[in-house]
Structure formats: C-alpha cells, structure tokens
Motif scaffolding. Structure first.
Motif, mmCIF file in Angstrom:
data_model
loop_
_atom_site.group_PDB
_atom_site.id
_atom_site.type_symbol
_atom_site.label_atom_id
_atom_site.label_comp_id
_atom_site.label_asym_id
_atom_site.label_seq_id
_atom_site.Cartn_x
_atom_site.Cartn_y
_atom_site.Cartn_z
ATOM 1 N N TYR A 172 1.858 -36.670 -28.156
ATOM 2 C CA TYR A 172 0.819 -35.973 -27.572
ATOM 3 C C TYR A 172 -0.032 -36.563 -26.811
ATOM 4 C CZ TYR A 172 2.573 -32.703 -31.333
ATOM 5 O OH TYR A 172 3.462 -32.105 -32.148
ATOM 6 N N GLU A 173 -0.206 -37.956 -27.110
ATOM 7 C CA GLU A 173 -1.403 -38.679 -26.586
ATOM 8 C C GLU A 173 -0.609 -39.622 -25.521
ATOM 9 O OE1 GLU A 173 -5.035 -41.185 -28.399
ATOM 10 O OE2 GLU A 173 -3.048 -41.801 -28.989
ATOM 11 N N ARG A 174 0.284 -40.079 -25.782
ATOM 12 C CA ARG A 174 1.069 -41.142 -24.582
ATOM 13 C C ARG A 174 2.222 -40.348 -23.808
ATOM 14 N NH1 ARG A 174 0.840 -44.584 -29.228
ATOM 15 N NH2 ARG A 174 3.059 -44.637 -29.730
ATOM 16 N N LEU A 175 2.624 -39.341 -24.360
ATOM 17 C CA LEU A 175 3.398 -38.455 -23.531
ATOM 18 C C LEU A 175 4.585 -39.084 -23.133
ATOM 19 C CD1 LEU A 175 1.112 -36.578 -21.348
ATOM 20 C CD2 LEU A 175 1.903 -35.715 -23.607
ATOM 21 N N GLU A 176 5.323 -39.848 -24.147
ATOM 22 C CA GLU A 176 6.395 -40.720 -24.086
ATOM 23 C C GLU A 176 7.605 -40.021 -23.896
ATOM 24 O OE1 GLU A 176 6.829 -43.922 -26.721
ATOM 25 O OE2 GLU A 176 4.581 -44.665 -26.524
ATOM 26 N N PHE A 177 7.666 -38.725 -24.437
ATOM 27 C CA PHE A 177 9.114 -38.037 -24.510
ATOM 28 C C PHE A 177 9.125 -36.789 -23.700
ATOM 29 C CE2 PHE A 177 8.046 -39.621 -28.765
ATOM 30 C CZ PHE A 177 8.955 -40.847 -28.793
ATOM 31 N N THR A 178 8.435 -36.611 -22.721
ATOM 32 C CA THR A 178 8.250 -35.376 -21.782
ATOM 33 C C THR A 178 9.291 -35.551 -20.571
ATOM 34 O OG1 THR A 178 6.426 -36.227 -20.430
ATOM 35 C CG2 THR A 178 5.905 -35.094 -22.068
ATOM 36 N N GLY A 179 9.906 -36.634 -20.542
ATOM 37 C CA GLY A 179 10.934 -36.722 -19.493
ATOM 38 C C GLY A 179 10.450 -37.368 -18.407
ATOM 39 N N GLU A 180 9.126 -37.586 -18.232
ATOM 40 C CA GLU A 180 8.491 -38.299 -16.857
ATOM 41 C C GLU A 180 8.940 -39.518 -17.033
ATOM 42 O OE1 GLU A 180 4.532 -37.103 -16.850
ATOM 43 O OE2 GLU A 180 4.950 -35.075 -16.721
ATOM 44 N N VAL A 181 9.086 -40.347 -15.771
ATOM 45 C CA VAL A 181 9.115 -41.577 -15.947
ATOM 46 C C VAL A 181 8.068 -42.482 -16.097
ATOM 47 C CG1 VAL A 181 9.962 -43.552 -14.306
ATOM 48 C CG2 VAL A 181 11.211 -41.335 -14.147
ATOM 49 N N LYS A 182 8.142 -43.664 -17.053
ATOM 50 C CA LYS A 182 7.121 -44.338 -17.432
ATOM 51 C C LYS A 182 7.247 -45.844 -17.001
ATOM 52 C CE LYS A 182 5.317 -41.069 -20.219
ATOM 53 N NZ LYS A 182 4.042 -40.448 -19.737
ATOM 54 N N TYR A 183 6.112 -46.188 -16.356
ATOM 55 C CA TYR A 183 6.039 -47.530 -16.174
ATOM 56 C C TYR A 183 5.013 -48.169 -16.540
ATOM 57 C CZ TYR A 183 6.528 -51.563 -13.101
ATOM 58 O OH TYR A 183 6.456 -53.055 -12.730
ATOM 59 N N PRO A 184 5.330 -49.536 -17.300
ATOM 60 C CA PRO A 184 6.598 -49.919 -17.513
ATOM 61 C C PRO A 184 7.341 -49.065 -18.633
ATOM 62 C CG PRO A 184 4.961 -51.363 -18.551
ATOM 63 C CD PRO A 184 4.208 -50.148 -17.751
ATOM 64 N N PRO A 185 8.436 -49.304 -18.586
ATOM 65 C CA PRO A 185 9.217 -48.406 -19.832
ATOM 66 C C PRO A 185 9.155 -48.748 -21.025
ATOM 67 C CG PRO A 185 10.633 -49.738 -18.332
ATOM 68 C CD PRO A 185 9.449 -49.784 -17.586
ATOM 69 N N PRO A 186 9.035 -47.901 -22.003
ATOM 70 C CA PRO A 186 8.944 -48.499 -23.368
ATOM 71 C C PRO A 186 9.957 -49.696 -23.517
ATOM 72 C CG PRO A 186 8.830 -46.121 -23.203
ATOM 73 C CD PRO A 186 9.165 -46.609 -21.993
ATOM 74 N N SER A 187 9.585 -50.670 -24.356
ATOM 75 C CA SER A 187 10.640 -51.594 -24.873
ATOM 76 C C SER A 187 11.854 -50.915 -25.591
ATOM 77 C CB SER A 187 9.875 -52.599 -25.745
ATOM 78 O OG SER A 187 8.801 -53.120 -25.177
ATOM 79 N N TYR A 188 11.776 -50.084 -26.409
ATOM 80 C CA TYR A 188 12.801 -49.455 -27.143
ATOM 81 C C TYR A 188 13.701 -48.886 -26.122
ATOM 82 C CZ TYR A 188 9.958 -45.073 -26.680
ATOM 83 O OH TYR A 188 9.207 -44.149 -26.430
ATOM 84 N N ILE A 189 13.384 -48.742 -24.640
ATOM 85 C CA ILE A 189 14.301 -48.284 -23.771
ATOM 86 C C ILE A 189 14.827 -49.516 -22.960
ATOM 87 C CG2 ILE A 189 14.535 -47.029 -21.538
ATOM 88 C CD1 ILE A 189 14.092 -45.106 -23.876
#
Length: 411
Positions: free
Chosen positions: A113-130
């Motif tokens: 809900y805060e970092r919105l890591e799982f909404t499907g939007e591309v994150k930069y930099p990508p999370p390390s677990y990716i």
C-alpha cells in the motif's frame, strides 16, 4: 434505527462476505477493523501497522463510522484491493500469515500500500528480489562468543551463492561462500535483536547456523525475500518438472518446535544435561545444542515414520539421575530409545504433538538417504563412545581411527 446503528449493521454484513471474512494482509479469520484509506478489512495486529503510516483505521464494533467511510468499504473491499495491490506479487515473495514475525507483516503491508511494489507498474531501480542480486552489510554473530560484527554479504542468484566478507573489498576474497542449495532463512527472535535472521546450511556433513540482523525492518525482509528468490531459482533447476505448488513450500521453512529439555545418554543411567532442541520437520531432524545460539549441533536424531519402528510417548521420571524436570518424553528409533525431560506438562504436550506430526507424515525419497546417514553416524559414535569408556581412549584416538566425532559429540 439511527444512522450509526445502520452503518454498523452494514459493516457487519460486509465483513461476513466470503471475500472479506479473513484479514486482507495476514489471513486471520473474522477481522473486525477497517483500513478506510484503502478500503480493506483487517485484524487488530495489521490495523496497527496501517495506522502507523497514517491510514485512517476504524473498529467495526466500537468506533463511529461516517457515511463516506462506509461507502468506501462497500465500494472496495478485500477482493478489489487484492486485484489492485497484489496484481504482480512474485511467486517466491513470502506472504505472511497471522502468527508470523512482525517484520514480515509490516513490510508486506508497506510494500503493498505504501511502496506499491506489486501493482504491475515498472519500478526503477527494480527490487533486489527481482534482479537476482543483492549486497549490503549485516551484523553477524561470532561463531564462538556473543559479539556481533558488521560484515558485507553478497547474494548472487546467477552463482547460486551467498558470500560474506571480513573486509568490504571483494578482491580480498570471501570469508565463506554458502551454496543456495542447502540454505534456509527464518526470522529468529531468540537472536536478541528485532530484525534478526537465522541462516542454516550444511557444512562438512553437519548443520551450520549463522545469526545476522540489520538495523531496519525493510532491509532484513529484503534479504529474506532475495534468499527466497535465489532458492526458487535453484529449485526450478533441481526439479525442472516441479509445479510451483510443490516448490514454494520448499523455499524456506521455520522450525516446528524449539525449546529446552533435559537429555540423558544411551544407557539412560547417565547424568541429565539441559540442552536446546530444534525440530526441523522438513528434514525430519531433531537437533540438540548446548545453547540456543550455537553454530553447530551437538547431535541430530532422525524422525522416521511410526510404521518403521519410530514412536513417541509421554513418561515420568522413575529414578533420580540428576534430572530436575519430571515431565518425560521417550522417542523410540530402530537403534535406541531417547529419554528427554520437560520442565512443565505444557511443554511436554507441545513436544509430543510436534514429534507426532513428523511421525505421521510420509517420507520422501530423499529422506531415506538422510535417515541412513544420520543413523550410521550415530551408531559409529555410539560404538566409539563405548570403546572409549572401556579402554580409556580419547576423542583424538577415535578420530585417528577414522570415526568422525567433530560434530555430533554427544549421544
């Protein structure tokens, strides 16, 4: 009926719907709180985490609900929130359950809900677990002693290794390189630090424990999920036809039961000694240590199936042999009977229940090799110890004769 009573009745109807009947974040049954900002029904523990980052939180039964907040809960709800906030959760990312460590639940909620890591939007930099690579500093407990020292750790999914360094420069070489193949990570409150992990792997035919922590909740959870990502990559290569439903439970696991018991020797005439026991249900091993944070076990007992001459029963102390505790547990194996003493009846019942869970579970093909290795080692040690008692020889003499007594030195 007043507006307040009407809103409360509507909320109680909403929370009884199948999609809302479990906490949106940890799965606890019958949630009675609402996080109005995102429109989800949550349990008391998760509601506190929502409140900590300024979400508007209300008790369904105790608080006053404005019409606008009730409409928010009606129009959203757990199912719709899941579609939005959990759209692209990696299959290896750990979804915490009701009784999991607070760090796991907090960072799961913040990631959604805060970092919105799982909404499907591309994150930069990508999370390390990716990305499959993560490095950083962790505080590591010394192998001998209680002090923690800062060390640099490097996890590589490509190499399937976790390495740590005494110095920051990688050019000086790692102190140790741990294969992902045998690595397990679990949150461990007994470390004495809020954000602590226990890393366990096989080293020279014995189990090696490493205890680490970080100052922040987010970073230690990142390490945990990076290890899970690397473990998943390994399992996909080791079991190419395995389904995710089969592989996910194998990524990491917690011990089924831990705690102190008193233990005597194979003749059941030896003095009882207080030992820390850990039941690893996945490997079907009962480890025992001198203290909870030991790097190596004193010994390991394989827990087979009840149909193969393994059994566990309760008992009471019959003779005074130095044991202070009186609530007994007997564990029968094809080779010998083990006798343990618990301090309280509650602990005795918990150990009996945990051991029986393992006894009743069918053995996997790899379990038979583990059983043979542990039983052969314990039989060699038993013969060695009897010989030493009879002839007055030392552990050094035993090792010179070819018997490995470096790990399980206590029977």
């Amino acid at each position: 009926m007043s507006a307040h009573d009407g809103n409360k009745k509507l909320l109680l109807e909403l929370v009884k719907r199948p999609e809302n009947s479990a906490c949106a974040d940890c799965g606890a049954r019958d949630p009675d709180w609402g996080s109005c900002t995102v429109g989800v029904f949550v349990c008391l523990n998760c509601s506190g985490i929502h409140r900590s980052f300024s979400h508007k939180v209300r008790s369904i039964k105790l608080d006053f609900w404005e019409d606008s907040l009730v409409e928010c809960m009606r129009s959203k709800g757990n199912a719709k929130a899941r579609e939005l906030y959990e759209k692209s959760v990696p299959c290896h990312y750990y979804r915490p359950q009701q009784y999991d460590h607070t760090d796991l639940r907090e960072q799961w909620i913040r990631a959604k809900y805060e970092r919105l890591e799982f909404t499907g939007e591309v994150k930069y930099p990508p999370p390390s677990y990716i990305t499959g690579f993560h490095e950083g500093h962790l505080w590591k407990k010394q192998k001998e002693g209680s002090q923690f020292n800062e060390r640099m750790f490097v996890l590589s999914e490509k190499e399937l290794t976790l390495a740590y360094y005494i110095k920051d420069s990688e050019f000086k070489g790692p102190k140790a390189v741990i294969p992902i193949k045998d690595l397990n990570a679990m949150f461990q409150p007994k470390i004495g630090h809020s954000h602590g992990l226990q890393l366990t792997y096989q080293h020279q035919n014995h189990t090696r424990n490493i205890y680490v922590y970080h100052e922040t909740s987010q970073e230690i959870v990142t390490w945990f999920n990076c290890i899970r990502a690397a473990r998943y990559a390994y399992l996909k290569t080791a079991y190419p036809t395995g389904k995710d439903s089969e592989l996910i439970p194998m990524i990491t696991h917690n011990s089924l039961k831990e705690g102190f018991m008193e233990k005597t020797g194979p003749m059941q005439k030896e003095t009882f000694k207080k030992r820390w026991f850990v039941l690893d249900s996945q490997s079907r091993k009962l480890f025992y240590y001198k203290s909870p944070l030991d790097a190596h076990e004193l010994g390991a007992i394989f827990i087979g199936m009840d149909s193969n001459n393994y059994a566990v029963e309760d008992c009471t102390s019959k003779f005074p042999r130095g044991n202070k505790w009186k609530c007994g547990v007997t564990l029968d194996t094809p080779e010998r009977q083990y006798l343990f003493m618990c301090q309280e009846e509650k602990e005795q019942k918990e150990w009996l229940s945990a051991l029986r869970q393992v006894l009743l579970r069918p053995m996997a093909p790899q379990d038979y090799a583990t059983e043979a290795n542990i039983n052969n080692r314990n039989l060699s040690l038993l013969a060695c110890c009897r010989s030493r008692r009879a002839h007055g020889t030392t552990a050094e003499d035993a090792m010179a004769s070819g018997v490995d007594v470096s790990g399980a030195v206590e029977l």
